[in-house]
Write a protein that holds these residues in place. Structure first.
Motif, mmCIF file in Angstrom:
data_model
loop_
_atom_site.group_PDB
_atom_site.id
_atom_site.type_symbol
_atom_site.label_atom_id
_atom_site.label_comp_id
_atom_site.label_asym_id
_atom_site.label_seq_id
_atom_site.Cartn_x
_atom_site.Cartn_y
_atom_site.Cartn_z
ATOM 1 N N LYS A 447 0.820 -1.213 0.000
ATOM 2 C CA LYS A 447 0.000 0.000 0.000
ATOM 3 C C LYS A 447 0.857 1.267 0.000
ATOM 4 O O LYS A 447 0.324 2.378 -0.065
ATOM 5 N N GLY A 448 2.180 1.112 0.091
ATOM 6 C CA GLY A 448 3.074 2.259 0.029
ATOM 7 C C GLY A 448 3.252 2.997 1.328
ATOM 8 O O GLY A 448 3.789 4.115 1.351
ATOM 9 N N HIS A 449 2.839 2.403 2.451
ATOM 10 C CA HIS A 449 2.929 3.101 3.731
ATOM 11 C C HIS A 449 4.369 3.272 4.209
ATOM 12 O O HIS A 449 4.639 4.153 5.030
ATOM 13 N N PHE A 450 5.280 2.437 3.732
ATOM 14 C CA PHE A 450 6.667 2.536 4.188
ATOM 15 C C PHE A 450 7.523 3.425 3.282
ATOM 16 O O PHE A 450 8.697 3.651 3.570
ATOM 17 N N ASP A 451 6.933 3.940 2.180
ATOM 18 C CA ASP A 451 7.747 4.626 1.182
ATOM 19 C C ASP A 451 8.378 5.911 1.703
ATOM 20 O O ASP A 451 9.440 6.333 1.222
ATOM 21 N N LYS A 452 7.743 6.563 2.674
ATOM 22 C CA LYS A 452 8.270 7.836 3.179
ATOM 23 C C LYS A 452 9.114 7.658 4.437
ATOM 24 O O LYS A 452 9.630 8.656 4.969
ATOM 25 N N LEU A 453 9.240 6.419 4.910
ATOM 26 C CA LEU A 453 10.031 6.179 6.115
ATOM 27 C C LEU A 453 11.503 6.009 5.760
ATOM 28 O O LEU A 453 11.829 5.441 4.717
ATOM 29 N N PRO A 454 12.418 6.494 6.594
ATOM 30 C CA PRO A 454 13.841 6.206 6.376
ATOM 31 C C PRO A 454 14.108 4.705 6.451
ATOM 32 O O PRO A 454 13.434 3.977 7.189
ATOM 33 N N LEU A 455 15.092 4.237 5.681
ATOM 34 C CA LEU A 455 15.373 2.802 5.624
ATOM 35 C C LEU A 455 15.716 2.232 6.989
ATOM 36 O O LEU A 455 15.363 1.089 7.308
ATOM 37 N N GLU A 456 16.410 3.018 7.816
ATOM 38 C CA GLU A 456 16.831 2.492 9.117
ATOM 39 C C GLU A 456 15.673 2.323 10.091
ATOM 40 O O GLU A 456 15.832 1.699 11.147
ATOM 41 N N GLU A 457 14.500 2.891 9.741
ATOM 42 C CA GLU A 457 13.345 2.763 10.625
ATOM 43 C C GLU A 457 12.343 1.709 10.142
ATOM 44 O O GLU A 457 11.303 1.523 10.771
ATOM 45 N N ILE A 458 12.664 1.035 9.040
ATOM 46 C CA ILE A 458 11.716 0.065 8.473
ATOM 47 C C ILE A 458 11.477 -1.084 9.440
ATOM 48 O O ILE A 458 10.331 -1.512 9.647
ATOM 49 N N ASP A 459 12.524 -1.597 10.024
ATOM 50 C CA ASP A 459 12.366 -2.749 10.917
ATOM 51 C C ASP A 459 11.514 -2.383 12.127
ATOM 52 O O ASP A 459 10.636 -3.151 12.541
#
Length: 508
Positions: A447-459
């Motif tokens: 759904k694209g909810h992670f697209d605006k998050l920094p990579l280090e905060e994905i986990d």
């Protein structure tokens, strides 16, 4: 009381001798015994046992077992299953009258044994219910049923993109030290409370490597439903040759009872090398890369025994995960191409991904499952229908994007989305996710909810999604099994939209 006379005693003794002579019947048993002609490393030639059968168990000298592998007009070639250091020419070779067999039964669970069923864990003799031949015919086509039930590994990248079904043969291949055994071990540990019996077959591995694997299985409680068949690299090549067949026979005992079995062969590269060594010692004509002409057949007849039996045969399954080691990423080498053509798909581990810390280092472009998609849970199909294609396109786009700095907004958006997908597919060892948790995370990324998050905060965001949906949905575990039109999808989607509608990514 008078003592019996000497004459009376002698008469009684003579009567006893006559009676024994009359009742005695000579019961002879013939046994064919030959002699050793010559012996080399792991192989012996013998004569005088002309009636021997193929794969018959023979005893050389006093206590060295062997298997008849070459039956020639003047002599037979014997593969040793024990140390032949004390064997000499002209020693006796005795037939046992039975083919090589192994113990099967419930007593194997939790144990560490050799391919012949001898214990290696110091816990005494194996309690065996029956003994079955090492070589058994694969079930005929009419006894088989389609693969319809998934075998969950707990790894998002596999359960989503390269699903495995119970009864499937899925090859794991890659260069040395790329995490092949780690994937198999994670799969074994994820079968807890699923009713699947797991068999880890170590072929020609180092003792330290096998000890680490078995220690992890013991520490995580996997030995409660598993057992290991171990033959080390310094053991006789004959033992390495029969190891995968013995493990499969032990698994077939449970399969024919209607149960589910998983067998990991670690690895068949060592098995092929052991068979090549035996064949060259037996003076068989070498072929490509000095392998004998039947090298394809020894693996095909092994892996064809992995299947899903139909209900008339009990409905049991035997899933095979053979492991192959490649050199310099050459998956078109002789043995890898043989195994790829035999199995129902392959999971390829890319050393470049491994070195970049993308673990598991599964190359989605070169990996495929030809059967498991039919057994995949419906929930995965909804969220991962285009995920594989999107991820593969992202990998190609990322490679081309390195050559230029000017990218349009659409290309940049695809790259950022692909990076989040790749980050989501990363997973630590021994951190399995349930199907519901996996689908929840995949739903959020699609759904694209992670697209605006920094990579280090994905986990961190992934853990937060699982926690939030678990509290919002009583049926989060049903997400994996839910059909596309189930109300749970709308509820989960709205919960995700609400969660990520907050003002800052940190709050989400």
């Amino acid at each position: 009381m008078t003592k019996p006379s000497l004459k009376h005693t002698i008469e009684q003794a003579l009567q006893a001798v006559r009676k024994g002579k009359d009742e005695f019947t000579l019961d002879t048993e013939s046994m064919e015994v030959g002699r050793i002609l010559s012996i080399v490393q792991g192989v012996a030639y013998a004569e005088g046992v002309g009636a021997v059968r193929a794969e018959e168990l023979l005893m050389l000298g006093h206590d060295v077992p062997g298997m008849a592998l070459d039956i020639l007009p003047e002599k037979i070639g014997i593969v040793l299953m024990g140390s032949g250091k004390n064997l000499k020419a002209n020693e006796e070779v005795a037939r046992t009258g039975r083919v090589l067999d192994v113990p099967v039964g419930e007593g194997l669970i939790g144990r560490i044994i050799t391919p012949l069923g001898m214990p290696l864990d110091g816990r005494g003799a194996i309690r065996e219910d029956e003994r079955w031949p090492v070589e058994l015919e694969a079930p005929p086509i009419l006894h088989r049923a389609p693969v319809i039930k998934p075998l969950q590994t707990g790894l998002k990248v596999i359960d989503t993109l390269i699903p495995i079904g119970r009864g499937q043969r899925e090859l794991i291949l890659g260069d040395r030290q790329t995490g092949k055994t780690a994937i198999a071990l994670d799969t074994i540990c994820n079968q807890k409370d699923t009713g699947v019996i797991c068999i880890y077959c170590a072929i020609g591995q180092r003792s330290s490597s096998v000890a680490r694997v078995l220690n992890e299985m013991e520490k995580r409680g996997a030995m409660a439903y598993s057992f290991a068949v171990v033959v080390e690299g310094d053991d006789q090549p004959g033992m390495q040759y029969i190891a995968p067949y013995a493990a499969t026979t032990m698994g077939e005992y449970f399969m024919k009872q209607g149960r589910d079995v998983l067998v990991v062969f670690d690895d068949l590269t060592r098995h092929a090398q052991a068979y090549r060594q035996l064949s060259l010692l037996l003076r068989r004509p070498p072929g490509r890369e000095a392998f004998p002409g039947d090298i394809f057949y020894i693996h095909s007849r092994l892996l064809e025994r992995a299947t899903h039996l139909n209900t008339e045969q009990g409905g049991g399954t035997l899933t095979a995960l053979p492991i192959i080691e490649t050199e310099e990423q050459n998956i078109s080498a002789y043995i890898p191409t043989n195994l790829i053509s035999i199995t129902d798909g392959q999971i390829y581990l890319n050393p470049d991904l491994f070195q970049r810390g993308i673990l598991p280092a599964v190359d989605a472009g070169k990996s495929v499952s030809r059967v498991g998609g039919r057994a995949q849970m419906p929930g995965y199909r909804k969220v991962a229908g285009d995920l594989r294609l999107t991820y593969s396109q992202f990998q190609e786009l990322e490679a081309f994007a390195r050559f230029g700095t000017r990218l349009d907004e659409e290309t940049r958006s695809k790259l950022e989305h692909g990076k989040r997908v790749r980050e989501i597919l990363k997973q630590e060892r021994f951190a399995p996710l349930t199907p519901g948790e996996q689908v929840a995370v995949l739903l959020a990324v699609t759904k694209g909810h992670f697209d605006k998050l920094p990579l280090e905060e994905i986990d961190q965001a992934q853990q937060h999604v699982i926690t939030a949906l678990t509290s919002a949905l009583d049926e989060i575990e049903l997400l994996g099994e839910a059909q596309a039109n189930d109300p749970i999808w709308d509820t989960a989607s709205k919960a995700l939209d609400t969660l990520f509608a907050k003002e800052s990514p940190e709050e989400a």
